[in-house]
Design an enzyme around this catalytic site. Sequence first.
Site, PDB file in Angstrom:
ATOM      1  N   GLY A 180      46.944 -43.245  62.691  1.00  0.00           N
ATOM      2  CA  GLY A 180      47.207 -44.449  63.468  1.00  0.00           C
ATOM      3  C   GLY A 180      48.393 -44.231  64.384  1.00  0.00           C
ATOM      4  O   GLY A 180      49.288 -43.434  64.062  1.00  0.00           O
ATOM      5  N   LEU A 207      54.123 -41.283  61.781  1.00  0.00           N
ATOM      6  CA  LEU A 207      54.441 -40.175  62.696  1.00  0.00           C
ATOM      7  C   LEU A 207      55.861 -40.299  63.259  1.00  0.00           C
ATOM      8  O   LEU A 207      56.434 -39.316  63.698  1.00  0.00           O
ATOM      9  CB  LEU A 207      53.423 -40.132  63.843  1.00  0.00           C
ATOM     10  CG  LEU A 207      51.994 -39.766  63.423  1.00  0.00           C
ATOM     11  CD1 LEU A 207      51.057 -39.821  64.616  1.00  0.00           C
ATOM     12  CD2 LEU A 207      51.952 -38.375  62.788  1.00  0.00           C
ATOM     13  N   HIS A 224      50.203 -51.691  59.039  1.00  0.00           N
ATOM     14  CA  HIS A 224      51.298 -50.754  59.324  1.00  0.00           C
ATOM     15  C   HIS A 224      51.482 -50.634  60.838  1.00  0.00           C
ATOM     16  O   HIS A 224      52.604 -50.725  61.346  1.00  0.00           O
ATOM     17  CB  HIS A 224      50.978 -49.390  58.695  1.00  0.00           C
ATOM     18  CG  HIS A 224      51.918 -48.282  59.073  1.00  0.00           C
ATOM     19  ND1 HIS A 224      52.655 -47.584  58.144  1.00  0.00           N
ATOM     20  CD2 HIS A 224      52.245 -47.744  60.279  1.00  0.00           C
ATOM     21  CE1 HIS A 224      53.404 -46.677  58.779  1.00  0.00           C
ATOM     22  NE2 HIS A 224      53.150 -46.751  60.068  1.00  0.00           N
ATOM     23  N   GLU A 225      50.365 -50.440  61.564  1.00  0.00           N
ATOM     24  CA  GLU A 225      50.445 -50.267  63.018  1.00  0.00           C
ATOM     25  C   GLU A 225      50.890 -51.553  63.706  1.00  0.00           C
ATOM     26  O   GLU A 225      51.666 -51.519  64.661  1.00  0.00           O
ATOM     27  CB  GLU A 225      49.099 -49.801  63.587  1.00  0.00           C
ATOM     28  CG  GLU A 225      48.626 -48.444  63.077  1.00  0.00           C
ATOM     29  CD  GLU A 225      49.666 -47.344  63.192  1.00  0.00           C
ATOM     30  OE1 GLU A 225      50.473 -47.361  64.136  1.00  0.00           O
ATOM     31  OE2 GLU A 225      49.696 -46.472  62.310  1.00  0.00           O
TER      32      GLU A 225
END
Length: 178
Positions: free
Chosen positions: A46, A103, A144-145
């Site tokens: 994601g 990330l 989360h995103e």
Amino acid sequence: MAILPIVEVPDPRLKTVSEPVGGVDDDLRAFMDDMLETMYDAPGIGLAAIQVGRPIRVLVIDLQELPEGETDEDKRIREPLYFVNPEILEVSEEVTTYNEGCLSVPEQYAEVDRPSWIMARWLDYDGNQHEEKIDGFLATVLQHEMDHLEGILFIDHLSKLKRDMVLKKLKKMRKMAA
Ligand SMILES: [Zn+2]
């Protein structure tokens, strides 16, 4: 298409509240293509636009799941999902815990509790509106995103002690890599 540089902690841009986009056009589609390529390259499942430095409410997700019974990593199924101006309309009381990573917080993981399902509304790659109940792993990844759109990282869901531990480990990892 292009691979874009990923913004990492403690970059203050990650705390930005992203702005809605006016609609889906070719420019935005080209940007979403770049986001997807960047995510696959990282590799990740994601990515929010702010993670490549653009404060707009746009996400790409691809869980890249292995078919049932398959163990060959190359057989992962690519099924990209695009979320433009996503909104959460309803969340379950029931909570699911996943060991999350990001990330923008490379190679660090921690368990985060989130609602098990959500009712969400968003525009897709073609600008079509969806309103769907999302559950399972996708519900966790989407939440989360979507947190990124509010300037929130998964480590912000941890106690200060745990968060500091993660950031300390990351600092140490970077020092060793330098
Ligand atoms: Zn993230």
